[in-house]
Design a protein around this motif. Structure first.
Motif, PDB file in Angstrom:
ATOM      1  N   ASN B  31       0.864  -1.171   0.000  1.00 40.25           N
ATOM      2  CA  ASN B  31       0.000   0.000   0.000  1.00 40.25           C
ATOM      3  C   ASN B  31       0.903   1.224   0.000  1.00 40.25           C
ATOM      4  O   ASN B  31       1.839   1.309   0.801  1.00 40.25           O
ATOM      5  CB  ASN B  31      -0.913   0.013   1.241  1.00 40.25           C
ATOM      6  N   GLN B  33       0.281   5.536  -0.480  1.00 42.35           N
ATOM      7  CA  GLN B  33      -0.660   6.611  -0.759  1.00 42.35           C
ATOM      8  C   GLN B  33       0.056   7.958  -0.693  1.00 42.35           C
ATOM      9  O   GLN B  33       0.998   8.124   0.084  1.00 42.35           O
ATOM     10  CB  GLN B  33      -1.820   6.607   0.240  1.00 42.35           C
ATOM     11  N   TYR B  48      -3.924   6.325  -4.396  1.00 42.25           N
ATOM     12  CA  TYR B  48      -3.591   5.016  -3.853  1.00 42.25           C
ATOM     13  C   TYR B  48      -2.778   4.343  -4.944  1.00 42.25           C
ATOM     14  O   TYR B  48      -3.314   4.030  -6.011  1.00 42.25           O
ATOM     15  CB  TYR B  48      -4.853   4.228  -3.519  1.00 42.25           C
ATOM     16  N   GLN B  96      -2.954  -3.611   6.289  1.00 42.27           N
ATOM     17  CA  GLN B  96      -3.212  -2.631   5.241  1.00 42.27           C
ATOM     18  C   GLN B  96      -3.338  -1.202   5.742  1.00 42.27           C
ATOM     19  O   GLN B  96      -2.950  -0.260   5.073  1.00 42.27           O
ATOM     20  CB  GLN B  96      -4.498  -3.001   4.487  1.00 42.27           C
ATOM     21  N   GLY B  97      -3.885  -1.052   6.920  1.00 45.04           N
ATOM     22  CA  GLY B  97      -4.142   0.310   7.378  1.00 45.04           C
ATOM     23  C   GLY B  97      -3.061   0.897   8.253  1.00 45.04           C
ATOM     24  O   GLY B  97      -3.161   2.044   8.667  1.00 45.04           O
ATOM     25  N   ASN B  98      -2.024   0.150   8.556  1.00 45.75           N
ATOM     26  CA  ASN B  98      -0.955   0.645   9.416  1.00 45.75           C
ATOM     27  C   ASN B  98       0.053   1.388   8.547  1.00 45.75           C
ATOM     28  O   ASN B  98       1.152   0.895   8.268  1.00 45.75           O
ATOM     29  CB  ASN B  98      -0.304  -0.515  10.170  1.00 45.75           C
ATOM     30  N   LEU B  99      -0.357   2.590   8.116  1.00 46.95           N
ATOM     31  CA  LEU B  99       0.475   3.395   7.233  1.00 46.95           C
ATOM     32  C   LEU B  99       1.635   4.008   8.009  1.00 46.95           C
ATOM     33  O   LEU B  99       1.451   4.525   9.109  1.00 46.95           O
ATOM     34  CB  LEU B  99      -0.357   4.531   6.610  1.00 46.95           C
ATOM     35  N   PHE B 101       4.073   7.066   7.741  1.00 51.47           N
ATOM     36  CA  PHE B 101       4.139   8.343   7.036  1.00 51.47           C
ATOM     37  C   PHE B 101       5.560   8.871   6.974  1.00 51.47           C
ATOM     38  O   PHE B 101       6.351   8.715   7.913  1.00 51.47           O
ATOM     39  CB  PHE B 101       3.272   9.386   7.754  1.00 51.47           C
TER      40      PHE B 101
END
Lengths: 112, 111
Positions: B31, B33, B48, B96-99, B101
């Motif tokens: 992933n 973004q 994305y 998936q959501g543990n971005l 940054f």
């Protein structure tokens, strides 16, 4: 279609008090995430709900933070008691399938 | 864990100019973004793009996953493009959501 909404947009409290932040995800999104950015640092992951279940809470800093998502709709993040270092911006995001995360405007927390 | 590095940290442009923002990541990703944080603090989802190229109006992005970098192109910049641009990635095999940054690129577009 409404985006991710967060409330309040800004909260000012004194050290030791309690604050509850609310997030309403995009309708139909099973995945809900909390992130935060404290002063001078990067945006960091806190936790991830799939519907009402906590999928990953590895980013929660300590037991003063409690997140809930009763019924799998909106979520709350409570900080009790708040400390000075909790000041920052708390972001909520939601997603469905592998299309990326959509973030809300954030809730700015100032602890005095 | 994965490291995400963005460059340049700051960028000042004259309105109408083009720019390229870079994001390097230290490991394979599933992933990636790009976000724009506007002056009001809102994080706007731009792309994305774990691989390949996408375009949306004056913005386009390319991720070369095998070489572990992504580029965000802004053409004919406008003052409303000002703000901080963040790249965020998830380690391949990670949640998936543990971005993770990057520190962001602060863009200022002057009239």
């Amino acid at each position: 279609e409404a985006g991710v909404t967060q409330f309040p947009s800004h909260s000012v409290i004194e050290k030791g008090q309690t604050v509850t932040l609310r997030c309403d995800p995009i309708s139909g999104h099973d995945n809900l995430y909390w992130y935060r950015r404290v002063m001078g640092k990067e945006i960091k992951f806190l936790l991830h709900f799939v519907k009402e279940s906590k999928q990953d809470e590895s980013g929660m800093p300590n037991n003063r933070f409690l997140a809930e998502r009763t019924g799998g709709t909106y979520s709350t993040l409570k900080v009790q008691p708040a400390e000075l270092e909790d000041s920052g911006v708390y972001f909520c995001a939601s997603s469905q399938d592998s299309i990326g995360l959509f973030f809300g405007e954030g809730s700015r927390l100032t602890v005095l | 864990g994965i490291q995400v590095e963005q460059s340049p940290p700051d960028l000042i442009l004259q309105e109408g100019a083009n720019s390229t923002l870079r994001c390097n990541f230290s490991d394979s990703v599933n992933n990636l973004q790009w976000f724009h944080q506007n002056p009001w603090g809102q994080l706007i989802n731009l792309f994305y793009i774990p691989s390949g190229t996408k375009q949306n109006g004056r913005l386009s992005a390319t991720t070369v996953a095998t070489e572990r970098y992504s580029l965000l192109y802004i053409s004919s910049s406008q003052t409303t493009d000002s703000g901080v641009y963040f790249c965020a990635a998830v380690n391949y095999g990670g949640s998936q959501g543990n971005l993770i940054f990057g520190k962001g690129t602060k863009l200022s577009v002057k009239p």
